[in-house]
Every structure is written in structure tokens, then in C-alpha cells.
Write an enzyme that holds these catalytic residues in place. Structure first.
Site, PDB file in Angstrom:
ATOM      1  N   ARG A 107       0.878  -1.187   0.000  1.00 12.19           N
ATOM      2  CA  ARG A 107       0.000   0.000   0.000  1.00 12.19           C
ATOM      3  C   ARG A 107       0.905   1.224   0.000  1.00 12.19           C
ATOM      4  NH1 ARG A 107      -5.322   1.430   3.507  1.00 12.19           N
ATOM      5  NH2 ARG A 107      -6.132   0.051   1.889  1.00 12.19           N
ATOM      6  N   HIS A 134      -7.501   0.730  -6.353  1.00  9.31           N
ATOM      7  CA  HIS A 134      -7.678  -0.114  -5.156  1.00  9.31           C
ATOM      8  C   HIS A 134      -8.345  -1.430  -5.593  1.00  9.31           C
ATOM      9  CE1 HIS A 134      -7.860  -1.312  -1.122  1.00  9.31           C
ATOM     10  NE2 HIS A 134      -8.734  -0.470  -0.621  1.00  9.31           N
ATOM     11  N   GLN A 137     -10.180  -3.965  -3.135  1.00  9.11           N
ATOM     12  CA  GLN A 137     -11.508  -3.545  -2.676  1.00  9.11           C
ATOM     13  C   GLN A 137     -12.571  -3.938  -3.697  1.00  9.11           C
ATOM     14  OE1 GLN A 137     -12.294  -1.855   0.387  1.00  9.11           O
ATOM     15  NE2 GLN A 137     -14.319  -2.527  -0.256  1.00  9.11           N
ATOM     16  N   ASP A 222     -17.254   7.319  -1.657  1.00  8.55           N
ATOM     17  CA  ASP A 222     -16.010   7.166  -0.892  1.00  8.55           C
ATOM     18  C   ASP A 222     -15.712   8.521  -0.256  1.00  8.55           C
ATOM     19  OD1 ASP A 222     -13.550   6.233   0.079  1.00  8.55           O
ATOM     20  OD2 ASP A 222     -12.521   6.393  -1.850  1.00  8.55           O
ATOM     21  N   CYS A 262     -16.342   1.682   0.531  1.00  4.75           N
ATOM     22  CA  CYS A 262     -15.187   0.853   0.896  1.00  4.75           C
ATOM     23  C   CYS A 262     -14.795   1.010   2.361  1.00  4.75           C
ATOM     24  CB  CYS A 262     -14.002   1.172  -0.014  1.00  4.75           C
ATOM     25  SG  CYS A 262     -13.378   2.864   0.162  1.00  4.75           S
ATOM     26  N   ARG A 290     -13.681  -8.505   2.172  1.00  3.97           N
ATOM     27  CA  ARG A 290     -12.255  -8.279   1.912  1.00  3.97           C
ATOM     28  C   ARG A 290     -11.470  -9.533   2.294  1.00  3.97           C
ATOM     29  NH1 ARG A 290     -10.126  -3.165   1.698  1.00  3.97           N
ATOM     30  NH2 ARG A 290      -8.258  -4.313   1.069  1.00  3.97           N
TER      31      ARG A 290
END
Ligand code: CP
Ligand code: NVA
Length: 313
Positions: A107, A134, A137, A222, A262, A290
Site C-alpha cells: 500500500r 484499489h 476492494q 467514498d 469501501c 475483503r
């Protein structure tokens, strides 16, 4: 000797639609097996290195718990405690770390950094969020949507808010899974032009969020200020006024529409509390998935796709 090229997962388009469907099907199977209490440890003695240059709750917990459940081990590496934070070249770090572990998750800020690491890695590399994408996700999001409503083909999703990393990955998902994405962003916060070009035909752009949600089976948003944009928070809150997902906005979507996010979510900013905590919200299943989606990802990257499920095997 295994001469198969190493597969990485740096963006959703690294997998074909056939592979993505196989992966999500496998995630649903692994979830059921775990819920039944079955022990399944294909990654016994395998190690996942987890490099985090940004904060995380879900990604770290799901990868770590996932490796435990698959019989392997995970290793948390922060730039503060490794030579990565003291300027050791990313290529050298990749060469060294990948001689010792079986899979790496990163990340960070720049997409180019995960690409550079992958180019010098002997083992699969997973993008666990960059400023650009991402993809992990989206595996969980597509799994959740399919669990709730079946196949996505031909359906419509509305993305409301920032044209950010999550928006880019939803745009790729639209192309790969064959659904339509309506994107409503304020002026100046549109998605990147290269992603727009690559997903042309699958995405329609709006300025007015109420127009974008019409006919959508999924409404997704988001945070307005992603990691690294903390200093812009106040400016962004002003720019995104009118883009909050509200109950009134949800009523313009299909009657059985679901709300996704998310997380972490900021109630009263990008989403009203009554939507976030309401009956149409599937955000807790989305977060749990996830774990299951990434277990399937770790399994295919380390052990390979089961025969017949990959057109790139
Ligand atoms: N959704 C997500 O990636 O959450 P974290 O930042 O907590 O990992
Ligand atoms: N767009 C957000 C997603 C967090 C999971 C960020 O990059 O901070």
C-alpha cells in the site's frame, strides 16, 4: 523448474473477466468453508510480506487474518522500521524481500512504485491501494454485489463523489464485468484521462448526482479526502457540497438498490447517517468480504488458478 511467469495483481485489468469470475466464485466457496469451520491450509509455511506506507484497518486485518486461516504467516513492514524508509532503492528491496517470501502486498502512494517493485520481484505482488487504484476492494465489492443481486451484466452502478482510486477501479470493473457505471463528480475532481479512455463505452459522466443515480442498482461513494489529501479537506468539503448520498438520492435509484462504501466512511459528509446505517446499506458484508476475496486472491497467486478457470494459465 517452474517456468510460468509470475502473475501480479496491480490493477483489476491484470486478470481477465474469466479469471475474475473464477476468483469471486472461489471467494464465495472459501467463505462458506470458513463458516462451516473447515480447515483449509494451502499456504502452510508460506509468507506474505505486507508493506504499508499509508494507514489501514481493513486491508491489514483481512490480509493478516486471511494468511492465518490459509495456514501461512504474514509480516507487517512499515517504512519507519525497515530500510525502505531510509532510501534503499525499491528495486533492491524487491529483489531481497522476494527471495525470502512467497507473495508481497504493498500500500503506497504512486502506482509506479508497485509496478517497479513487481518488475524486480520473483514472487507475486498485490496492489493494496495506491493513489491510482484499489483493486482488492473491487474484488470484495463485486463479490458482495453478486451475493446480493446475482450477475452484474447489463446493470447500472452510480459512483457519486471523487474521481479517485476507488472510482478508477470501479471504472475498470465496469469494463471487465460488463455493467454500466454512471460517474458524478464535481468539476475539477474528475477521474484521470487515461482511465476514462481505457474504459470508454462502459462509463457515462454527469455533474448532477441525482441524474447519475437514476436506474442504478448500486450506489457507491467514498471519502472526499483520500489519504495524502488531508490538507485539502476543507476545500474539498466545499467543492463536494451537494454530492452527499442521501435517502432522497437513494429513492431515485432502483427500489432494491444497495449502498456500498469501501470504508472508512464519514457520516454527514459523503454519506448521510441514515443511508450508511439503513436497510439498503451492505457495507459490513462488503468489509467482511475483503477477507474472503483476498484469501482467494492469495490462493490463486501462490498456487495458481485451478485448471480450466484461467485463459492465461
Ligand atoms: N477499505 C480499505 O481499504 O480500508 P483500510 O484503509 O482500513 O484498509
Ligand atoms: N480513497 C480512499 C480509500 C480508502 C480505503 C483513500 O485512498 O484514502
Amino acid at each position: 523448474m517452474n517456468t510460468k511467469p509470475v502473475r501480479h495483481f496491480l490493477t483489476l485489468s491484470d486478470f481477465t473477466p474469466v479469471e475474475l469470475h473464477a476468483l469471486i466464485g472461489r471467494a464465495i466457496q472459501l467463505k462458506a468453508m470458513w463458516k462451516r469451520g473447515e480447515t483449509y491450509e494451502p499456504l502452510h509455511l508460506r509468507t506474505l510480506a505486507m508493506i504499508f506506507e499509508k494507514s489501514s484497518t481493513r486491508t491489514r486485518v483481512s490480509f493478516e487474518a486471511g494468511m492465518t486461516q490459509l495456514g501461512g504467516h504474514s509480516m507487517f513492514l512499515s517504512p519507519n522500521d525497515t530500510q525502505l524508509g531510509r532510501g534503499e532503492p525499491i528495486e533492491d528491496s524487491a529483489r531481497v524481500i522476494s527471495r525470502m517470501v512467497d507473495v508481497v502486498m504493498i500500500r503506497t502512494f504512486e502506482q509506479e512504485k508497485v509496478e517497479l517493485f513487481a518488475a524486480h520481484s520473483r514472487v507475486p505482488v498485490i496492489n493494496a491501494l495506491t493513489d491510482k487504484y484499489h483493486p482488492c476492494q473491487l474484488l470484495a465489492d463485486m463479490m458482495t454485489w453478486m451475493e446480493q443481486r446475482g450477475l452484474p451484466n447489463g446493470k447500472t452502478v452510480a459512483w457519486i463523489g471523487d474521481g479517485n482510486n476507488m472510482c478508477h477501479s470501479w471504472m475498470e470493473a465496469a469494463k471487465l464485468f460488463g455493467f454500466h457505471l454512471n460517474v458524478a463528480c464535481p468539476e475539477g475532481y474528475d477521474p484521470d484521462a487515461d482511465v476514462v479512455a481505457a474504459t470508454a463505452g462502459s462509463v457515462t459522466f454527469f455533474r448532477e448526482p441525482n441524474e447519475a443515480v437514476k436506474g442504478a442498482e448500486v450506489v457507491v461513494t467514498d471519502t472526499w479526502a483520500s489519504m495524502g489529501q488531508e490538507a485539502e479537506k476543507k476545500i474539498r468539503e466545499a467543492a463536494f457540497a451537494g454530492y452527499q448520498v442521501t435517502t432522497e438520492m437513494m429513492q431515485l435509484a432502483t427500489p432494491d438498490a444497495i449502498f456500498m462504501h469501501c470504508l472508512p466512511a464519514y457520516r454527514g459528509l459523503e454519506v448521510a447517517a441514515d443511508v450508511m446505517d439503513g436497510a439498503q446499506s451492505v457495507v459490513w458484508d462488503e468489509a467482511e468480504n475483503r477477507l474472503h476475496a483476498q484469501k482467494a486472491l492469495l490462493e490463486v497467486l501462490v498456487c495458481g488458478f485451478p485448471a480450466g478457470t484461467s485463459d492465461a494459465a
